[in-house]
Enzyme design. Sequence first.
Site, PDB file in Angstrom:
ATOM      1  N   ASN A  10      40.462  41.843  40.556  1.00 26.56           N
ATOM      2  CA  ASN A  10      41.489  40.987  39.949  1.00 26.56           C
ATOM      3  C   ASN A  10      41.651  41.426  38.497  1.00 26.56           C
ATOM      4  O   ASN A  10      40.832  41.096  37.648  1.00 26.56           O
ATOM      5  CB  ASN A  10      41.079  39.514  40.041  1.00 26.56           C
ATOM      6  CG  ASN A  10      42.126  38.573  39.469  1.00 26.56           C
ATOM      7  OD1 ASN A  10      43.132  38.995  38.916  1.00 26.56           O
ATOM      8  ND2 ASN A  10      41.865  37.279  39.581  1.00 26.56           N
ATOM      9  N   LYS A  17      38.097  41.387  36.804  1.00 28.21           N
ATOM     10  CA  LYS A  17      37.127  40.581  37.527  1.00 28.21           C
ATOM     11  C   LYS A  17      36.866  41.232  38.878  1.00 28.21           C
ATOM     12  O   LYS A  17      37.805  41.723  39.521  1.00 28.21           O
ATOM     13  CB  LYS A  17      37.683  39.161  37.718  1.00 28.21           C
ATOM     14  CG  LYS A  17      36.722  38.161  38.308  1.00 28.21           C
ATOM     15  CD  LYS A  17      37.382  36.785  38.404  1.00 28.21           C
ATOM     16  CE  LYS A  17      36.434  35.747  38.993  1.00 28.21           C
ATOM     17  NZ  LYS A  17      37.083  34.415  39.109  1.00 28.21           N
ATOM     18  N   ARG A  89      44.106  41.493  43.990  1.00 28.39           N
ATOM     19  CA  ARG A  89      45.016  40.393  43.723  1.00 28.39           C
ATOM     20  C   ARG A  89      46.199  40.948  42.941  1.00 28.39           C
ATOM     21  O   ARG A  89      46.040  41.556  41.887  1.00 28.39           O
ATOM     22  CB  ARG A  89      44.328  39.305  42.899  1.00 28.39           C
ATOM     23  CG  ARG A  89      45.276  38.156  42.544  1.00 28.39           C
ATOM     24  CD  ARG A  89      44.686  37.246  41.496  1.00 28.39           C
ATOM     25  NE  ARG A  89      45.613  36.146  41.175  1.00 28.39           N
ATOM     26  CZ  ARG A  89      45.885  35.738  39.950  1.00 28.39           C
ATOM     27  NH1 ARG A  89      45.309  36.331  38.925  1.00 28.39           N
ATOM     28  NH2 ARG A  89      46.723  34.741  39.741  1.00 28.39           N
ATOM     29  N   HIS A 178      49.486  30.962  42.617  1.00 30.28           N
ATOM     30  CA  HIS A 178      48.249  30.344  43.115  1.00 30.28           C
ATOM     31  C   HIS A 178      48.247  30.267  44.647  1.00 30.28           C
ATOM     32  O   HIS A 178      47.577  29.426  45.233  1.00 30.28           O
ATOM     33  CB  HIS A 178      48.051  28.922  42.551  1.00 30.28           C
ATOM     34  CG  HIS A 178      47.888  28.865  41.071  1.00 30.28           C
ATOM     35  ND1 HIS A 178      48.408  27.838  40.301  1.00 30.28           N
ATOM     36  CD2 HIS A 178      47.273  29.708  40.206  1.00 30.28           C
ATOM     37  CE1 HIS A 178      48.129  28.044  39.030  1.00 30.28           C
ATOM     38  NE2 HIS A 178      47.434  29.170  38.953  1.00 30.28           N
ATOM     39  N   GLY A 208      43.886  24.047  36.512  1.00 26.10           N
ATOM     40  CA  GLY A 208      43.023  24.800  35.612  1.00 26.10           C
ATOM     41  C   GLY A 208      43.778  24.993  34.317  1.00 26.10           C
ATOM     42  O   GLY A 208      44.582  24.152  33.930  1.00 26.10           O
ATOM     43  N   ASN A 209      43.552  26.116  33.631  1.00 25.12           N
ATOM     44  CA  ASN A 209      44.379  26.390  32.457  1.00 25.12           C
ATOM     45  C   ASN A 209      45.828  26.599  32.887  1.00 25.12           C
ATOM     46  O   ASN A 209      46.767  26.231  32.204  1.00 25.12           O
ATOM     47  CB  ASN A 209      43.862  27.608  31.704  1.00 25.12           C
ATOM     48  CG  ASN A 209      44.514  27.750  30.346  1.00 25.12           C
ATOM     49  OD1 ASN A 209      44.564  26.813  29.558  1.00 25.12           O
ATOM     50  ND2 ASN A 209      45.043  28.930  30.065  1.00 25.12           N
ATOM     51  N   ARG A 239      50.713  26.106  28.464  1.00 26.44           N
ATOM     52  CA  ARG A 239      52.106  26.216  28.894  1.00 26.44           C
ATOM     53  C   ARG A 239      52.747  24.836  28.946  1.00 26.44           C
ATOM     54  O   ARG A 239      52.111  23.855  29.332  1.00 26.44           O
ATOM     55  CB  ARG A 239      52.198  26.884  30.269  1.00 26.44           C
ATOM     56  CG  ARG A 239      51.675  28.304  30.306  1.00 26.44           C
ATOM     57  CD  ARG A 239      51.716  28.872  31.703  1.00 26.44           C
ATOM     58  NE  ARG A 239      50.963  30.108  31.789  1.00 26.44           N
ATOM     59  CZ  ARG A 239      50.215  30.460  32.840  1.00 26.44           C
ATOM     60  NH1 ARG A 239      50.132  29.657  33.895  1.00 26.44           N
ATOM     61  NH2 ARG A 239      49.569  31.592  32.844  1.00 26.44           N
ATOM     62  N   ASP A 281      41.262  22.994  26.315  1.00 24.80           N
ATOM     63  CA  ASP A 281      40.124  22.779  27.207  1.00 24.80           C
ATOM     64  C   ASP A 281      40.010  21.293  27.540  1.00 24.80           C
ATOM     65  O   ASP A 281      39.760  20.465  26.651  1.00 24.80           O
ATOM     66  CB  ASP A 281      38.834  23.280  26.548  1.00 24.80           C
ATOM     67  CG  ASP A 281      37.657  23.319  27.512  1.00 24.80           C
ATOM     68  OD1 ASP A 281      37.426  22.324  28.228  1.00 24.80           O
ATOM     69  OD2 ASP A 281      36.961  24.344  27.534  1.00 24.80           O
ATOM     70  N   ILE A 331      39.700  22.334  36.538  1.00 22.28           N
ATOM     71  CA  ILE A 331      39.841  20.919  36.182  1.00 22.28           C
ATOM     72  C   ILE A 331      39.806  20.055  37.430  1.00 22.28           C
ATOM     73  O   ILE A 331      39.133  19.015  37.467  1.00 22.28           O
ATOM     74  CB  ILE A 331      41.152  20.684  35.397  1.00 22.28           C
ATOM     75  CG1 ILE A 331      41.130  21.459  34.085  1.00 22.28           C
ATOM     76  CG2 ILE A 331      41.378  19.194  35.143  1.00 22.28           C
ATOM     77  CD1 ILE A 331      42.449  21.422  33.325  1.00 22.28           C
ATOM     78  N   GLU A 384      39.367  32.112  45.956  1.00 20.18           N
ATOM     79  CA  GLU A 384      40.437  33.095  46.141  1.00 20.18           C
ATOM     80  C   GLU A 384      39.882  34.474  46.490  1.00 20.18           C
ATOM     81  O   GLU A 384      40.511  35.234  47.238  1.00 20.18           O
ATOM     82  CB  GLU A 384      41.286  33.157  44.874  1.00 20.18           C
ATOM     83  CG  GLU A 384      42.016  31.855  44.574  1.00 20.18           C
ATOM     84  CD  GLU A 384      42.707  31.864  43.235  1.00 20.18           C
ATOM     85  OE1 GLU A 384      43.868  32.304  43.175  1.00 20.18           O
ATOM     86  OE2 GLU A 384      42.087  31.418  42.241  1.00 20.18           O
TER      87      GLU A 384
END
Length: 399
Positions: A10, A17, A89, A178, A208-209, A239, A281, A331, A384
């Site tokens: 990824n 990653k 990905r 996603h 999440g973020n 965002r 965060d 989250i 994922e």
Amino acid sequence: MLTDTILVINCGSSSLKFSLICPQTGETLLNGLAERLSSESAELKYSFQNNKQVTSLPAPFDHQAAIDVLVNILKQHQLVEKVSAVGHRVVHGGEKYALPTRVDEQVKQTIAELAKLAPLHNPANLIGIEACEKAFKHLPQVAIFDTAFHQSMPEKAYIYGLPYSLYQEHCIRRYGFHGTSHYFVASQAAKLVNKPIESCNFISAHLGNGCSVSAVKNGKSVDTTLGLTPVEGVMMGTRSGDVDPGIIFHLINQLGYSAEQVNHLLNKESGLLGVSQLSNDCRELETAMFEQDHAGAKLALEIFCYRIAKAIAGFTASLTELDGIIFTGGIGENSSFVREQVLTQLSLLGVEIDPDKNEATRFGKSGVITTAQSRAAWVIPTNEEWVIAEQTQQILSAE
């Protein structure tokens, strides 16, 4: 020791990653992250058999350098021969790719062309593919597209209220992202209700973020909040989510912003960070709200939870039945406060949260968080990487 594993890659613009996964069981043999790429402080962290290691990267500190170091690590732990393929990905597959796809020159060209729709992601994804082709010449490379799961959306869900020619000539439409996460948690939820996925109807919130909510009807995505880009939809970490498009013209024409500054504002300076003026965060905002009575943190979290609840309620318009609501992502999996605030605003859907179950379901734990008489809501940790490994293996087996 497993003999049939998939190396999952990824790539971000300055990170890479990776995970080495058994596609049948989801067992991870090795995983890690190379970060701060293209800088002299670039390093690679990895974990193997519960041992964590950190190594610096050689010049030119790029994605290829990270892949080369990863190959040496695999050799060091005698894992190279156990890798049967590389699954990548890829964020944007446009309308062309609704399924996992074996990478060839045409696929790479299309990924490059689609960079106009995902300029921050597709170029980095392509760099990762080409780096792996050099390092693993004998292995098949497979692309798993983040947008693929949402290609089942009907036109009424993905066409904007713009001149239709913009869709016909320039592919301007809602794509959603996603996808691998929503696919995975919906599949897991189907097991919880003991029904085939083709008979299941869920609303899934990946928080999440970056955040998105998706409606899953008979196992297929029929609507989602993210659109042409990952800015649309609910408010996120940095965002903005949905805003009046007229604000953009006001910023440019009245306040003197450039188009680049507006883009940066909507993507990097808004959301939880922008409203709170403190942090993107969620953990820091919850601490500030509860321990310091921070007004900005409180308002940011209220907006965040309200818009998620509103999106979930709105997506009932695309369903005739609802088996339950799914929370996932950093989250969604860990903030019992956010889940409680969202579900409390959905009482009209027959949802009643169980405070004890909700508080107990954190930090990688999965389970139901509603009362026995309530419509179900679950926390399901996403995976994922396992989806990418599984789908990579499936396409190779089919061949």
